[in-house]
Design a protein around this motif. Sequence first.
Motif, short mmCIF file in Angstrom:
data_model
loop_
_atom_site.label_atom_id
_atom_site.label_comp_id
_atom_site.label_asym_id
_atom_site.label_seq_id
_atom_site.Cartn_x
_atom_site.Cartn_y
_atom_site.Cartn_z
N UNK A 150 0.82 -1.20 0.00
CA UNK A 150 0.00 0.00 0.00
C UNK A 150 0.86 1.26 0.00
N UNK A 151 0.40 2.25 -0.76
CA UNK A 151 1.04 3.56 -0.82
C UNK A 151 0.01 4.62 -0.45
N UNK A 152 0.49 5.77 -0.03
CA UNK A 152 -0.41 6.88 0.25
C UNK A 152 -0.71 7.69 -1.01
N UNK A 153 0.04 7.43 -2.07
CA UNK A 153 -0.12 8.18 -3.32
C UNK A 153 -1.08 7.45 -4.27
N UNK A 154 -1.55 8.16 -5.29
CA UNK A 154 -2.55 7.59 -6.18
C UNK A 154 -1.97 6.46 -7.03
N UNK A 155 -2.83 5.53 -7.40
CA UNK A 155 -2.42 4.35 -8.17
C UNK A 155 -1.98 4.74 -9.56
N UNK A 156 -1.13 3.90 -10.15
CA UNK A 156 -0.63 4.16 -11.48
C UNK A 156 -1.63 3.81 -12.56
N UNK A 157 -1.45 4.45 -13.71
CA UNK A 157 -2.31 4.16 -14.86
C UNK A 157 -1.53 4.38 -16.14
N UNK A 158 -1.99 3.75 -17.20
CA UNK A 158 -1.31 3.82 -18.49
C UNK A 158 -2.31 4.25 -19.56
N UNK A 159 -2.01 5.35 -20.25
CA UNK A 159 -2.84 5.81 -21.35
C UNK A 159 -2.38 5.07 -22.60
N UNK A 160 -3.24 4.21 -23.13
CA UNK A 160 -2.90 3.38 -24.29
C UNK A 160 -3.64 3.92 -25.50
N UNK A 161 -2.87 4.46 -26.46
CA UNK A 161 -3.47 5.01 -27.68
C UNK A 161 -3.26 4.03 -28.82
N UNK A 162 -4.37 3.57 -29.38
CA UNK A 162 -4.35 2.49 -30.37
C UNK A 162 -4.56 3.06 -31.77
N UNK A 163 -3.56 2.84 -32.64
CA UNK A 163 -3.64 3.33 -34.02
C UNK A 163 -4.50 2.42 -34.88
N UNK A 164 -4.82 2.88 -36.09
CA UNK A 164 -5.69 2.12 -36.99
C UNK A 164 -5.10 0.76 -37.36
N UNK A 165 -3.76 0.65 -37.39
CA UNK A 165 -3.12 -0.61 -37.74
C UNK A 165 -2.94 -1.54 -36.53
N UNK A 166 -3.47 -1.14 -35.38
CA UNK A 166 -3.38 -1.96 -34.18
C UNK A 166 -2.18 -1.67 -33.31
N UNK A 167 -1.23 -0.88 -33.80
CA UNK A 167 -0.06 -0.54 -32.99
C UNK A 167 -0.50 0.32 -31.80
N UNK A 168 0.15 0.12 -30.65
CA UNK A 168 -0.23 0.90 -29.48
C UNK A 168 0.94 1.73 -29.00
N UNK A 169 0.63 2.93 -28.54
CA UNK A 169 1.60 3.86 -27.97
C UNK A 169 1.19 4.09 -26.52
N UNK A 170 2.15 3.89 -25.61
CA UNK A 170 1.83 3.91 -24.19
C UNK A 170 2.42 5.13 -23.50
N UNK A 171 1.61 5.79 -22.71
CA UNK A 171 2.06 6.88 -21.85
C UNK A 171 1.72 6.48 -20.42
N UNK A 172 2.74 6.24 -19.63
CA UNK A 172 2.55 5.63 -18.33
C UNK A 172 2.84 6.59 -17.19
N UNK A 173 1.83 6.81 -16.37
CA UNK A 173 2.00 7.54 -15.11
C UNK A 173 2.09 6.48 -14.02
N UNK A 174 3.27 6.29 -13.47
CA UNK A 174 3.51 5.17 -12.57
C UNK A 174 2.84 5.34 -11.21
N UNK A 175 2.77 6.55 -10.72
CA UNK A 175 2.14 6.78 -9.43
C UNK A 175 2.67 5.84 -8.36
#
Length: 329
Positions: A107-132
């Motif tokens: 457990x941490x006192x800080x907010x949980x991490x999340x990953x913004x997954x942007x999916x292109x038309x060809x199925x490729x994904x680009x990830x922007x990760x806020x680790x928190x």
Amino acid sequence: MSNKILGMGNALVDILTILESDELLHQLELPKGSMQLIDRDTMNRISGHTEEYNKNMVAGGSASNTLNAVARLGLPAGFVGKIGPDEVGEFYQADARANGINPMLFASENESGRCLVMISNDGERTLCTYLGASAELEAKDIVPSLFEGYRIFHIEGYLVQNYDLIRTAIHTAKAAGLTVSLDLASFNVVEANIDFLKEIIPGNVDIVFANEEEAKALTGKEPEEALQELGAMCPVAVVKIGKAGSLIKHGSDVIRVQGFEANCVDTTGAGDIYAAGFLYGFAKDLPLEMSGLIGSYLAARVVEEIGPKIQHERWSDIHKWIEQLLNVE
């Protein structure tokens, strides 16, 4: 002998966004197919640019994706990570339990991490990760009792920036007699930590997974030559070559594993799910070629869906396919 598999990684919730085109990636200066670590302000800025897009939220993180599929395949699975005291953390923990994973979450006192997954038309994904909170997993959290009863310890490469954590976890797992598996995770993570990876893999890691870009980032070589170099570092090396399948090296043996046809809509989790299939076969003492085939088949199934998980209703067919494979052999 136990066939339980333990994973360690960033406890993240994926927020999946399907892009209309790659223009937004250019606008935000995000290399397509990469994983970028971002701060909270950047996360909010990117989220603002995608407000009008359809989104879906799923529990993610590379090792977590792998362990989810391992559990679906029928093997006992556990996961080590860290979450915050918020709805995202509660969602993550509940999802792990619902999918048959034993969540060993600090457990941490800080907010949980999340990953913004942007999916292109060809199925490729680009990830922007806020680790928190997920980034706060520390070497002092790793104690021998975490590894009791497990046979394989699987680490996601996204953790390799924390050198003390990785060293402590690997050495503790090895002292407990576990096989250590490492997924290199992303070419830019490899590039940023190449010296550490070349230090820690030899003599410590038993199985290494890499896709073509990750293998090239580590060795500077194309898949077949990269496989030889990786195979000199550890007992089992796997280089995934997309729809063409994978290459496996064990000792002097090189095994070519076929790919499977798939209607690709999103590559998110393909490497993670391949690792699940391979580790399932390894834990069941199947031949490496068969383990690779199971990995390839699962990867082909997950790219047919949005997100890093294969939907519940498809697993019965997957189990039937594996039974047929085992009976043929």
